[in-house]
Design an enzyme around this catalytic site. Structure first.
Site, PDB file in Angstrom:
ATOM      1  N   GLY B  63       0.801  -1.178  -0.070  1.00 55.21           N
ATOM      2  CA  GLY B  63      -0.199  -0.001  -0.008  1.00 55.21           C
ATOM      3  C   GLY B  63       1.014   1.300   0.099  1.00 55.21           C
ATOM      4  O   GLY B  63       2.063   1.281  -0.504  1.00 55.21           O
ATOM      5  N   SER B  64       0.182   2.286   0.431  1.00 55.77           N
ATOM      6  CA  SER B  64       0.887   3.539   0.484  1.00 55.77           C
ATOM      7  C   SER B  64       2.210   3.697   1.394  1.00 55.77           C
ATOM      8  O   SER B  64       2.278   3.278   2.478  1.00 55.77           O
ATOM      9  CB  SER B  64      -0.065   4.694   0.806  1.00 55.77           C
ATOM     10  OG  SER B  64       0.833   5.801   0.947  1.00 55.77           O
ATOM     11  N   SER B  65       3.076   4.342   0.646  1.00 55.61           N
ATOM     12  CA  SER B  65       4.448   4.604   1.668  1.00 55.61           C
ATOM     13  C   SER B  65       4.237   5.538   2.688  1.00 55.61           C
ATOM     14  O   SER B  65       5.118   5.367   3.667  1.00 55.61           O
ATOM     15  CB  SER B  65       5.426   5.207   0.770  1.00 55.61           C
ATOM     16  OG  SER B  65       5.137   6.418   0.343  1.00 55.61           O
ATOM     17  N   VAL B  66       3.115   6.191   2.755  1.00 56.04           N
ATOM     18  CA  VAL B  66       3.070   7.110   4.246  1.00 56.04           C
ATOM     19  C   VAL B  66       2.546   6.238   5.221  1.00 56.04           C
ATOM     20  O   VAL B  66       2.211   6.792   6.329  1.00 56.04           O
ATOM     21  CB  VAL B  66       2.069   8.294   3.746  1.00 56.04           C
ATOM     22  CG1 VAL B  66       2.637   9.163   2.919  1.00 56.04           C
ATOM     23  CG2 VAL B  66       0.725   7.794   3.390  1.00 56.04           C
TER      24      VAL B  66
END
Lengths: 382, 140
Positions: B63-66
């Site tokens: 998923g998102s790197s954040v």
């Protein structure tokens, strides 16, 4: 991984805690991607600006990090969650946290570009190594502009900004910039939506950093933006090539594959609002839209997402006025992905030509989407 | 009986705790409650379990790197794992999450399956990232 003496000192904390954290990020990612060393970069583009994406953890980290770190190379940043110049119904908490993030980035010394298309706003140092988070920007720059970047994360690009370095791995190495897999469409993509559908399909099936498309024409600017954004939405691929299929395994792409992607992302026959952007519209697209809307007016509200710099430039030739008369509203400094401005409480469904907007509005904002290409949107709704 | 397993250092440091093991990838952003450190994703096999003071053993983040900021947030609240072991090649989300949160992280790149299978749910381990090894303290 080999570090220079200076880099070792940074990692040890000789230049402060923020730089030590930045080097820890670069070294850990360097180890993960099997880089043998770091390399210098000329430009960093950061994601992780919207409070909706980074949350309280991100806001707190950036506040602390920006106390003693400064951008060492040119650094541009992604859109934030809203347009400060327009009235909105957002919570005070959202606005306060969003502005805290913006202030942290300003303290770092970035260019407050709030744009996901830095490649259309700034002069491009072709052939240079850069560090771009924001997948559409990384893919477009690798594939169309001869820049060398990996598909960076919010944190790796931030670490690159304050150190001027990035792991020398993957798409930063020329020998890695060749696809192992080719997709051969049995038909030529025509509209920007066709390019997007192809990109989404390709991102899903390709596990490598680079993919090739065979037997198709070079995309125009709008096509290439749509392809890049869609490819970045569905997978980890960071670059495409066109007609470089030598020594690759080939997969065909037929109209039924395009239909399957469209059926996956388009789950409404119609919509309440037209959404244009993701990526943000550039000058080229605003002019094109103005021409298409000549003498017409949208029967539904139309939201255009673009950067303030593009809006200002377009104002010199009267474009925003013409588009406003045709029923469009501009939202600057923001984009359709994960914006709190489109919520399921107020909007059941949207109409868009963007695969990336469709994906995020569906998955994150839980709003239904009707996908159509731009000409069809204008034909059906004006 | 092998009591020390070799591993690869990604983020340095020492971490001790009971292993929380899953074979499923983790999306830090969507599957974890950032306030409690408890998995709230109904589909995930760790649903209802907490990361606090555990050694997290899992294949990779997705998923998102954040998602990295979620682990950072948990660390600030004292709810983070004491160490992270990736069972194959570490991904950049986990690497950067551990880097900013100062959580020792290792992966098992190049290690044989038999040595990995010693680490089970509840096994107590000491992860010594700088020495590139994991000591099995107590089997569950």
């Amino acid at each position: 991984m080999q570090l220079t003496r200076e880099e070792e000192k940074g990692l040890k904390g000789d230049y402060g805690q923020a730089l030590a954290a930045a080097y820890r990020i670069l070294v850990s990612i360097g180890e993960a991607t099997e880089a043998e060393r770091l390399t210098s970069i000329k430009w960093a583009h950061l994601s992780g600006v919207n409070y909706n994406t980074i949350g309280d953890g991100g806001a707190i980290f950036l506040e602390k990090f920006s106390e003693d770190a400064r951008a060492k190379v040119k650094t541009t940043i992604n859109p934030m969650g809203f347009d400060r110049t327009q009235p909105n119904k957002l919570s005070q908490n959202f606005i306060t946290k969003q502005m805290s993030i913006v202030n942290s980035y300003k303290r770092l010394g970035v260019v407050p570009s709030f744009s996901c298309i830095p490649y259309e706003l700034f002069s491009v140092p072709r052939g240079s190594t850069v560090s771009f988070a924001e997948s559409n920007a990384a893919i477009f720059s690798n594939s169309m502009l001869d820049l060398l970047t990996n598909k960076e994360s919010a944190l790796s690009a931030l670490a690159s900004s304050v150190t001027g370095k990035a792991p020398y791995s993957d798409l930063r190495k020329n020998e890695q910039r060749r696809a192992k897999l080719s997709i051969t469409p049995s038909f030529s993509p025509k509209t920007e939506l066709d390019w997007g559908l192809l990109g989404y399909f390709a991102g899903k099936i390709n596990n490598d950093s680079c993919i090739n498309f065979d037997n198709i024409p070079q995309p125009d600017l709008r096509g290439a933006k749509s392809l890049s954004a869609a490819l970045g939405t569905s997978g980890s691929c960071g670059m495409f090539t066109i007609n470089h299929g030598e020594e690759t395994k080939a997969i065909t792409y037929e109209p039924k594959d395009a239909s399957a992607v469209k059926d996956e992302l388009s789950n409404s026959e119609d919509g309440d609002v037209i959404v244009l952007g993701s990526p943000q519209l550039g000058m080229n697209e605003l002019s094109y839209l103005t021409d298409l809307l000549e003498g017409r007016r949208f029967q539904k509200p139309c939201m255009i997402f673009c950067s303030r710099a593009v809006h200002n430039r377009a104002s010199h030739i009267g474009v925003p006025d013409k588009l406003a008369k045709a029923g469009c509203t501009f939202i600057c400094d923001s984009c359709s992905c994960l914006t709190p401005l489109i919520s399921k409480e107020e909007t059941d469904s949207v109409i868009t030509n963007s695969i990336k907007a469709a994906y995020y509005l569906n998955h994150s904002n839980k709003v239904a989407v009707c996908l159509k290409d731009l000409k069809a949107i204008i034909k059906d709704y004006s | 009986m092998c009591l020390v397993i070799k591993c690869r250092k990604i983020v340095g440091g020492l971490g001790f705790g009971q292993c929380l093991v899953t074979r499923q990838p983790i999306n830090f952003l969507t599957m974890l409650d950032p306030e409690t450190g408890i998995f709230h994703d109904l589909e995930h096999e760790l649903h209802g379990r907490s990361l606090k003071s555990k050694v997290l053993v899992f294949p990779k983040a997705i998923g998102s790197s954040v998602g990295a900021y979620v682990l950072y947030s948990l660390k600030n609240k004292g709810l983070a794992p004491t160490a992270v072991i990736c069972t194959s090649l570490i991904d950049i989300i986990t690497a950067s999450a551990c880097a900013i949160s100062e959580i020792p992280a290792v992966d098992m790149k190049g290690q044989r399956f038999e040595s990995k299978s010693i680490i089970r749910q509840g096994t107590q381990v000491l992860v010594d990232a700088d020495s590139c090894h994991i000591e099995i303290i107590k089997k569950h």
